[in-house]
Write an enzyme that holds these catalytic residues in place. Structure first.
Site, PDB file in Angstrom:
ATOM      1  NE  ARG A 108      76.445  21.611  53.877  1.00 36.71           N
ATOM      2  CZ  ARG A 108      76.669  22.875  54.146  1.00 36.71           C
ATOM      3  NH1 ARG A 108      75.699  23.774  53.999  1.00 36.71           N
ATOM      4  NH2 ARG A 108      77.849  23.289  54.574  1.00 36.71           N
ATOM      5  CG  ASP A 142      79.168  21.973  47.549  1.00 32.49           C
ATOM      6  OD1 ASP A 142      78.981  21.175  48.479  1.00 32.49           O
ATOM      7  OD2 ASP A 142      79.795  23.052  47.671  1.00 32.49           O
TER       8      ASP A 142
HETATM    9  O1  G3P Z   1      81.455  16.332  56.197  1.00 33.90           O
HETATM   10  C1  G3P Z   1      82.180  17.239  55.429  1.00 33.90           C
HETATM   11  C2  G3P Z   1      81.621  18.618  55.520  1.00 33.90           C
HETATM   12  O2  G3P Z   1      80.228  18.532  55.376  1.00 33.90           O
HETATM   13  C3  G3P Z   1      81.947  19.309  56.801  1.00 33.90           C
HETATM   14  O3  G3P Z   1      81.538  20.633  56.810  1.00 33.90           O
HETATM   15  O4  G3P Z   1      80.031  22.454  57.422  1.00 33.90           O
HETATM   16  O5  G3P Z   1      79.704  21.269  55.255  1.00 33.90           O
HETATM   17  O6  G3P Z   1      79.136  20.151  57.391  1.00 33.90           O
HETATM   18  P1  G3P Z   1      80.038  21.139  56.713  1.00 33.90           P
HETATM   19 MG    MG Z   2      78.573  18.136  56.735  1.00 35.18          MG
END
Ligand code: G3P
Ligand code: MG
Length: 255
Positions: A9, A236
């Protein structure tokens, strides 16, 4: 064997998740790729946000699928993160939920990959695969993009749209018979929760180089996973992970 680092993210441990600020910070830290999540607004814009609802990460409320792009764009994507050490109200409150086009505009100027996670496991977002693919094509970035989803039909649809598309199945654990799954579904990779690999590294024997793991935030875990042959780690904390490895000779970083 080297491993690549992807900012999860963007850099969600330190910056507002899935914002242009977080993506830029991850790029500045030297990541090999970014991981983003996409949904569709009511009027069909592909937007970059993790949850189906805007409540947790913005100053608004409601489902992305029920909001117009204009309404959603009026929300702050940074003001909810006031508890973060690096919080800067002047900058963070101005962050908006990005469009996929904006992220492509950033990616195209850098030597990085982009993992687009299609968040189709709660709402279907009919036609999202085609819309996402069109945007990626418009930026001539297909070879640098990996499409993933927890919802298997979504990546199978993407492969039907574009047989050259790089697709990866997102799972928390390595599936039974992973090699069969990968061959039958033409998967480039499996995106697996890292804990399942730390527990049972033997499950990825022979496909280590086709495994990307999420979400690894501690160096000892990163080192163990690299020793197990994992190709890509999502984190992260790109700044921390990249900085800790600089000059240490660890087998991590650009391939
Ligand atoms: O793509 C890996 C990871 O992002 C999957 O879980 O919930 O963080 O989108 P989430
Ligand atoms: Mg994800």
């Amino acid at each position: 064997m080297h491993a690549k680092i992807f900012g999860h993210r963007g850099a969600m441990g330190e910056y507002p998740e899935n914002t242009m600020l977080a993506f830029q910070k991850a790029i500045d830290a030297g990541v090999d790729g970014l991981e983003i999540d996409v949904h569709l607004t009511k009027d069909g814009e592909v937007v970059v946000i993790h949850d189906e609802h805007v409540d947790r990460t913005t100053d608004g409320i409601g489902a992305v699928k029920d909001m117009s792009f204009q309404t959603l764009r009026g929300l702050s994507a940074g003001s909810s993160f006031g508890a973060f050490e690096k919080y800067d109200p002047l900058i963070w409150t101005q962050e908006r939920i990005p469009t996929l086009e904006e992220v492509m505009g950033l990616v195209v100027d850098h030597d990085i990959e982009l993992n687009i996670e299609l968040k189709t496991n709660v709402f279907e977002y009919e036609g999202i695969e085609g819309k996402v693919h069109d945007i990626v094509e418009a930026y001539s970035c297909s070879d640098r993009v990996i499409y993933s989803s927890f919802h298997l039909p979504s990546i199978i649809r993407m492969k039907a749209i574009d047989p050259e598309a790089r697709i990866a199945w997102l799972t928390s654990k390595v599936p039974l018979w992973p090699i069969d799954q990968m061959e039958d579904l033409s998967l480039e990779a499996l995106h697996v929760g890292y804990k399942s690999i730390l527990k049972k590294p033997g499950r990825i024997a022979g496909i280590e180089d086709r495994i990307r793991v999420w979400t690894v935030n501690e160096m000892w875990e990163a080192e163990k996973l690299i020793d197990h042959g994992v190709q890509t780690l999502m984190t992260d904390y790109p700044e921390k992970i990249m900085a800790l490895t600089k000059g240490t000779g660890k087998k991590i970083g650009h391939m």
